[in-house]
Design an enzyme around this catalytic site. Structure first.
Site, PDB file in Angstrom:
ATOM      1  N   VAL A 107       0.824  -1.207   0.000  1.00 60.40           N
ATOM      2  CA  VAL A 107       0.000   0.000   0.000  1.00 60.40           C
ATOM      3  C   VAL A 107       0.858   1.257   0.000  1.00 60.40           C
ATOM      4  O   VAL A 107       0.469   2.286  -0.574  1.00 60.40           O
ATOM      5  CB  VAL A 107      -0.991  -0.008   1.186  1.00 60.40           C
ATOM      6  CG1 VAL A 107      -0.286   0.183   2.525  1.00 60.40           C
ATOM      7  CG2 VAL A 107      -2.087   1.038   0.979  1.00 60.40           C
ATOM      8  N   GLU A 164      -7.683  -2.329   6.013  1.00 61.22           N
ATOM      9  CA  GLU A 164      -7.491  -2.942   7.329  1.00 61.22           C
ATOM     10  C   GLU A 164      -6.301  -3.899   7.329  1.00 61.22           C
ATOM     11  O   GLU A 164      -5.789  -4.293   6.279  1.00 61.22           O
ATOM     12  CB  GLU A 164      -8.745  -3.708   7.751  1.00 61.22           C
ATOM     13  CG  GLU A 164      -9.390  -4.561   6.683  1.00 61.22           C
ATOM     14  CD  GLU A 164      -8.552  -5.681   6.131  1.00 61.22           C
ATOM     15  OE1 GLU A 164      -7.864  -6.365   6.934  1.00 61.22           O
ATOM     16  OE2 GLU A 164      -8.575  -5.913   4.914  1.00 61.22           O
ATOM     17  N   GLY A 306      -5.725  -6.964   1.022  1.00 54.61           N
ATOM     18  CA  GLY A 306      -6.195  -6.100   2.103  1.00 54.61           C
ATOM     19  C   GLY A 306      -5.333  -4.855   2.191  1.00 54.61           C
ATOM     20  O   GLY A 306      -4.839  -4.355   1.180  1.00 54.61           O
ATOM     21  N   GLU A 307      -5.169  -4.337   3.394  1.00 54.23           N
ATOM     22  CA  GLU A 307      -4.366  -3.155   3.736  1.00 54.23           C
ATOM     23  C   GLU A 307      -4.687  -1.923   2.900  1.00 54.23           C
ATOM     24  O   GLU A 307      -3.864  -1.020   2.753  1.00 54.23           O
ATOM     25  CB  GLU A 307      -2.864  -3.475   3.687  1.00 54.23           C
ATOM     26  CG  GLU A 307      -2.239  -3.757   2.344  1.00 54.23           C
ATOM     27  CD  GLU A 307      -0.772  -4.214   2.415  1.00 54.23           C
ATOM     28  OE1 GLU A 307       0.037  -3.733   1.597  1.00 54.23           O
ATOM     29  OE2 GLU A 307      -0.460  -5.050   3.283  1.00 54.23           O
ATOM     30  N   GLY A 308      -5.897  -1.868   2.339  1.00 54.98           N
ATOM     31  CA  GLY A 308      -6.295  -0.713   1.542  1.00 54.98           C
ATOM     32  C   GLY A 308      -5.724  -0.695   0.144  1.00 54.98           C
ATOM     33  O   GLY A 308      -5.885   0.298  -0.577  1.00 54.98           O
TER      34      GLY A 308
END
Length: 351
Positions: A107, A164, A306-308
């Site tokens: 990210v 998240e 994930g992780e945006g």
């Protein structure tokens, strides 16, 4: 533990959901009118044109602008990991947070590419939520306070991307989805970070037992969040709600962020109208959940990190859509009549 029927913490959240308003119709009309004069055939930019309208309408201003895009990543730990539902130990959550903060995660590189701000929020990583197969994940006061924390975390953004990090949280997303939309636990679980078939069976069993344990309380979406949810999900729910109240359009990342957002949809079916699904992840149930929420993903790249990361990728397209709308020449400014332009275009295409 307090109950929702007692009023108190959750009443404030309900009042805020009841207070949400729609988009700015005048800003949308101005966007449509300007788009009609740009040097292109009508509709030629497809969903990019719709994105410009979406940004203007939900920012409640014209022209639309994206000057402070923020990717907000919320990290939490979960007691349900004790049920053998995760491929990695819980310590990885904090290790990945450190990686975000050090600039080494995926990210970080996407944010750098598209000039996006990145904020990372740790939510009591040393104190995992309670195991949802044994107890409610959170009490009402803690859940409401965590939602309020998420609401404050987005201050200053004019485009919000929510993401998240949390080992075990795809099990939590599955439990929320099953609690809200029914079906079988197996419909909602997936490999997450890479569990094998035995791990997948343990995830489905954990979801089944959790929903059965809390079934009497699951008619209330906020009770779903506190009983089978988690801190990072509560924070994301709060952030999405605050964005609506503050006229900030939202890009929702993957399965877990979508499950957090689903709480608001279950409370009011227009509560996510200011949101777009950034992408559909490779986690199998994500597509089904998006269909329940009536959200059409922007991207389908097979991502499941994930992780945006998916939201950050989509933000690049949204920024491009706004820049196209604002900076393209109009027929008038280019000194070309619409009919002449389209005629020239037809000649170019047909040779």
């Amino acid at each position: 533990m307090t109950n929702a029927s007692n009023g108190l913490p959750f009443d404030d959240i309900r009042n805020l959901v009841n207070a949400i308003e729609g988009p700015d119709a005048e800003a949308i009309a101005k966007t449509k009118a300007h788009d009609a004069g740009l040097t292109k055939p009508p509709g030629a930019l497809g969903r990019l044109e719709q994105m410009a309208e979406w940004v203007a309408g939900w920012q409640h201003r014209y022209p639309p602008r994206i000057e402070r895009p923020v990717v907000a990543v919320f990290a939490g730990n979960h007691g349900v990991v004790a049920q053998g539902v995760a491929a990695y130990p819980q310590a990885v959550t904090a290790q990945m947070v450190a990686n975000f903060q050090g600039g080494g995660a995926a990210v970080n590189q996407i944010c750098k590419t598209f000039d996006l701000g990145l904020k990372v929020f740790e939510l009591a990583l040393d104190h995992p939520t309670r195991d949802i197969t044994q107890d409610a994940a959170l009490d009402e006061a803690d859940c409401a306070a965590t939602m309020a924390y998420g609401m404050e975390a987005i201050e200053g953004a004019d485009l919000l991307c929510i993401g998240e990090m949390g080992i075990g949280n795809t099990t939590i997303a599955a439990a929320i989805s099953h609690a809200l939309f029914g079906g079988k636990p197996e419909d909602w679980v997936g490999p997450g970070t890479g569990v094998d078939s035995a791990g997948l069976a343990r995830k489905a069993d954990a979801v089944r037992r959790a929903v059965a344990l809390h079934r009497a309380h699951l008619g209330n979406p906020l009770e779903v969040l506190r009983r089978v949810g988690g801190r990072e999900l509560a924070a994301m729910t709060g952030a999405v709600l605050a964005a609506r109240l503050r006229n900030v359009p939202v890009l929702i990342d993957g399965y877990v962020a979508t499950a957090a957002s689903a709480i608001l949809f279950a409370m009011r079916d227009d509560a996510l109208d200011h949101c777009m699904a950034a992408h559909v992840s490779a986690e199998p149930a994500h597509r089904a959940l998006l269909e329940k929420l009536r959200l059409k993903p922007i991207l389908d790249l097979g991502m499941r990190l994930g992780e945006g990361s998916g939201a950050a990728m989509a933000a690049g397209l949204v920024k491009a859509a706004v820049n196209l709308h604002n900076d393209m020449a109009t027929f008038e400014s280019a000194g070309v009549s619409g009919k002449e332009f389209l005629g020239r275009l037809a000649l170019d295409v047909c040779g």
